[in-house]
Design an enzyme around this catalytic site. Structure first.
Site, mmCIF file in Angstrom:
data_model
loop_
_atom_site.group_PDB
_atom_site.id
_atom_site.type_symbol
_atom_site.label_atom_id
_atom_site.label_comp_id
_atom_site.label_asym_id
_atom_site.label_seq_id
_atom_site.Cartn_x
_atom_site.Cartn_y
_atom_site.Cartn_z
ATOM 1 N N TYR A 1 -9.811 14.499 -5.254
ATOM 2 C CA TYR A 1 -8.942 14.039 -6.345
ATOM 3 C C TYR A 1 -8.193 15.220 -6.976
ATOM 4 C CZ TYR A 1 -7.581 11.537 -10.640
ATOM 5 O OH TYR A 1 -6.875 10.974 -11.672
ATOM 6 N N ASN B 1 2.581 5.854 -9.876
ATOM 7 C CA ASN B 1 1.349 5.792 -10.680
ATOM 8 C C ASN B 1 0.091 5.503 -9.864
ATOM 9 O OD1 ASN B 1 -0.255 5.071 -13.305
ATOM 10 N ND2 ASN B 1 -0.378 3.239 -12.017
ATOM 11 N N ASP C 1 0.880 -1.177 0.000
ATOM 12 C CA ASP C 1 0.000 0.000 0.000
ATOM 13 C C ASP C 1 0.914 1.223 0.000
ATOM 14 O OD1 ASP C 1 -1.551 2.193 0.730
ATOM 15 O OD2 ASP C 1 -2.810 1.036 2.100
ATOM 16 N N VAL C 2 0.852 2.023 -1.070
ATOM 17 C CA VAL C 2 1.808 3.135 -1.193
ATOM 18 C C VAL C 2 1.621 4.199 -0.113
ATOM 19 C CG1 VAL C 2 2.201 2.857 -3.675
ATOM 20 C CG2 VAL C 2 0.373 4.396 -2.892
ATOM 21 N N LYS D 1 -4.110 15.890 -7.060
ATOM 22 C CA LYS D 1 -3.313 15.989 -8.289
ATOM 23 C C LYS D 1 -2.647 17.367 -8.403
ATOM 24 C CE LYS D 1 -4.013 11.797 -9.815
ATOM 25 N NZ LYS D 1 -2.921 10.816 -9.870
HETATM 26 P P1 NAI Z 1 -6.617 2.024 -12.328
HETATM 27 O O1 NAI Z 1 -7.692 2.039 -11.320
HETATM 28 O O2 NAI Z 1 -6.579 0.941 -13.335
HETATM 29 O O3 NAI Z 1 -5.176 2.030 -11.647
HETATM 30 C C1 NAI Z 1 -4.894 2.502 -10.370
HETATM 31 C C2 NAI Z 1 -3.990 1.528 -9.705
HETATM 32 O O4 NAI Z 1 -3.583 2.027 -8.422
HETATM 33 C C3 NAI Z 1 -4.689 0.171 -9.457
HETATM 34 O O5 NAI Z 1 -3.812 -0.872 -9.817
HETATM 35 C C4 NAI Z 1 -4.924 0.193 -7.961
HETATM 36 O O6 NAI Z 1 -4.972 -1.098 -7.389
HETATM 37 C C5 NAI Z 1 -3.699 0.970 -7.502
HETATM 38 N N1 NAI Z 1 -3.836 1.463 -6.137
HETATM 39 C C6 NAI Z 1 -4.871 2.132 -5.584
HETATM 40 N N2 NAI Z 1 -4.605 2.393 -4.284
HETATM 41 C C7 NAI Z 1 -3.374 1.891 -4.036
HETATM 42 C C8 NAI Z 1 -2.536 1.861 -2.902
HETATM 43 N N3 NAI Z 1 -2.925 2.390 -1.731
HETATM 44 N N4 NAI Z 1 -1.319 1.273 -2.999
HETATM 45 C C9 NAI Z 1 -0.911 0.716 -4.170
HETATM 46 N N5 NAI Z 1 -1.658 0.713 -5.274
HETATM 47 C C10 NAI Z 1 -2.882 1.297 -5.213
HETATM 48 O O7 NAI Z 1 -6.684 3.444 -13.042
HETATM 49 P P2 NAI Z 1 -5.633 4.176 -13.978
HETATM 50 O O8 NAI Z 1 -6.424 5.045 -14.843
HETATM 51 O O9 NAI Z 1 -4.707 3.223 -14.588
HETATM 52 O O10 NAI Z 1 -4.872 5.118 -12.939
HETATM 53 C C11 NAI Z 1 -3.460 5.188 -12.844
HETATM 54 C C12 NAI Z 1 -3.051 6.605 -12.501
HETATM 55 O O11 NAI Z 1 -3.378 7.458 -13.590
HETATM 56 C C13 NAI Z 1 -3.767 7.196 -11.284
HETATM 57 O O12 NAI Z 1 -2.849 7.938 -10.521
HETATM 58 C C14 NAI Z 1 -4.820 8.103 -11.894
HETATM 59 O O13 NAI Z 1 -5.164 9.169 -11.052
HETATM 60 C C15 NAI Z 1 -4.068 8.587 -13.121
HETATM 61 N N6 NAI Z 1 -4.911 9.134 -14.177
HETATM 62 C C16 NAI Z 1 -5.810 8.341 -14.856
HETATM 63 C C17 NAI Z 1 -6.564 8.884 -15.879
HETATM 64 C C18 NAI Z 1 -7.565 8.110 -16.658
HETATM 65 O O14 NAI Z 1 -8.344 8.711 -17.403
HETATM 66 N N7 NAI Z 1 -7.614 6.794 -16.563
HETATM 67 C C19 NAI Z 1 -6.391 10.282 -16.273
HETATM 68 C C20 NAI Z 1 -5.476 11.023 -15.461
HETATM 69 C C21 NAI Z 1 -4.752 10.449 -14.473
HETATM 70 C C1 BGC Z 2 -9.550 10.834 -14.038
HETATM 71 C C2 BGC Z 2 -10.432 10.194 -15.066
HETATM 72 C C3 BGC Z 2 -10.977 11.245 -16.023
HETATM 73 C C4 BGC Z 2 -9.846 12.071 -16.583
HETATM 74 C C5 BGC Z 2 -10.349 13.202 -17.463
HETATM 75 C C6 BGC Z 2 -8.494 11.613 -14.727
HETATM 76 O O1 BGC Z 2 -7.645 12.198 -13.792
HETATM 77 O O2 BGC Z 2 -8.972 9.828 -13.204
HETATM 78 O O3 BGC Z 2 -11.516 9.535 -14.418
HETATM 79 O O4 BGC Z 2 -11.674 10.610 -17.096
HETATM 80 O O5 BGC Z 2 -9.068 12.612 -15.546
HETATM 81 O O6 BGC Z 2 -11.352 13.961 -16.838
#
Ligand code: NAI
Ligand code: BGC
Length: 272
Positions: free
Chosen positions: A170, A97, A70-71, A174
């Site tokens: 959120y 990430n 857990d980060v 960020k």
């Molecule tokens: P995701 O939900 O697939 O990935 C998030 C990952 O973080 C998951 O593997 C989850 O298990 C892990 N996680 C959550 N809490 C944790 C903890 N306490 N310790 C360790 N791991 C933990 O979603 P996604 O989209 O791949 O998100 C990755 C990053 O990208 C995040 O930081 C998110 O905010 C960011 N992001 C995502 C966007 C999108 O549209 N999908 C857009 C902008 C940013």
């Molecule tokens: C959020 C996504 C969203 C994207 C654009 C990301 O930071 O995690 O849920 O779609 O921003 O709004």
């Protein structure tokens, strides 16, 4: 992922990618491995996904280990770095990430929801970056591996600059990541440690599946993206490989927006 097989700018380097069992983190881990790095696939839940990814990487001449942590927990972050160093001697690249959303209108948001998102998205990045910097400084620069002593990539979001109603925790996390990244970049540059950010726009991953349930929702989202497509995790992964490699050696404290132009809105008329 469509990267030429002989492009391996990260050969011999060791990376930790947090939250790497799904979504963007999984694509980043795979792309770093494809570029020659050994990768720690951090996960919190989803061991099966993490192990499947590790097997895929090993099956393509890469090296990967999975590590549950857990980060937002200092002891677990330290254990993760210790394990990487025990396995491979050091760490050269951290991709911060891991992240989550717990959405609520301000008036409905509990302190628990606020704290959880800040702890994972912001404090988690601080804890991992601190361990990474400590390890980079302990090891010192190894010019045969990289011109930098180490690289840290912080996953932020377009919501580090675009306010996001209904997501105060959120967006605040960020925004904090953006300033944490710049401050660390300034502080660590003297040691030749580079710290950069990636701010993705809307990327197809589990974090926002429910926001794209209907065709209307997809169309509404596309209207916010001048490039008129929703991003793929690989779009972000390619940026991460570049920021981790010596190709970006003179880049530090920068944020790369991988968002199809989403941050150019408003002022965009639609265009057709
Ligand atoms: P995701 O939900 O697939 O990935 C998030 C990952 O973080 C998951 O593997 C989850 O298990 C892990 N996680 C959550 N809490 C944790 C903890 N306490 N310790 C360790 N791991 C933990 O979603 P996604 O989209 O791949 O998100 C990755 C990053 O990208 C995040 O930081 C998110 O905010 C960011 N992001 C995502 C966007 C999108 O549209 N999908 C857009 C902008 C940013
Ligand atoms: C959020 C996504 C969203 C994207 C654009 C990301 O930071 O995690 O849920 O779609 O921003 O709004």
């Amino acid at each position: 992922m469509n990267i030429p097989n002989d492009y391996r700018p990260l050969t011999g380097q060791r990376a930790i990618v947090t939250g790497a069992n799904t979504g963007i983190g999984a694509a980043v881990a795979e792309a770093l491995a494809h570029a020659g790095a050994k990768v720690v696939i951090n996960y919190l839940s989803g061991l099966d996904q993490a192990e499947t990814l590790a097997r895929r990487i090993r099956g393509r001449d890469g090296d990967a280990i999975v590590f549950e942590a857990d980060v937002s927990r200092e002891d677990q972050v330290k254990a993760m770095f210790r394990t990487a160093v025990e396995h491979w001697g050091s760490v050269d690249i951290l991709v911060n990430n891991a992240g989550l959303q717990q959405d609520a209108a301000l008036v409905d948001m509990s302190l628990e929801q606020w704290n959880k998102v800040i702890e994972v998205n912001l404090t988690g990045q601080f804890l991992c970056a601190r361990e990474a910097a400590r390890e980079f400084l302990r090891r010192g620069r190894v010019p045969e591996l990289s011109r930098s002593t180490g690289k840290i990539i912080c996953m932020s979001s377009v919501h580090d600059v675009i306010p996001w109603a209904g997501h105060a925790n959120y967006a605040a996390s960020k925004g904090g990541v953006g300033m944490l990244m710049k401050t660390l970049a300034q502080e660590l540059a003297v040691h030749k440690i580079r710290v950069n950010g990636i701010s993705p726009g809307a990327i197809k991953t589990p974090i926002n599946y429910e926001a794209r349930d209907t065709q209307e929702e997809v169309e509404a989202l596309l209207k916010l993206i001048p490039y008129r497509r929703i991003g793929e995790p690989e779009d972000v992964a390619r940026a991460a490989v570049w920021l981790a490699s010596d190709e970006s050696d003179y880049v530090t404290g920068a944020t790369l927006y991988v968002d199809g132009g989403m941050t150019l809105y408003p002022g965009f008329e639609g265009g057709g």
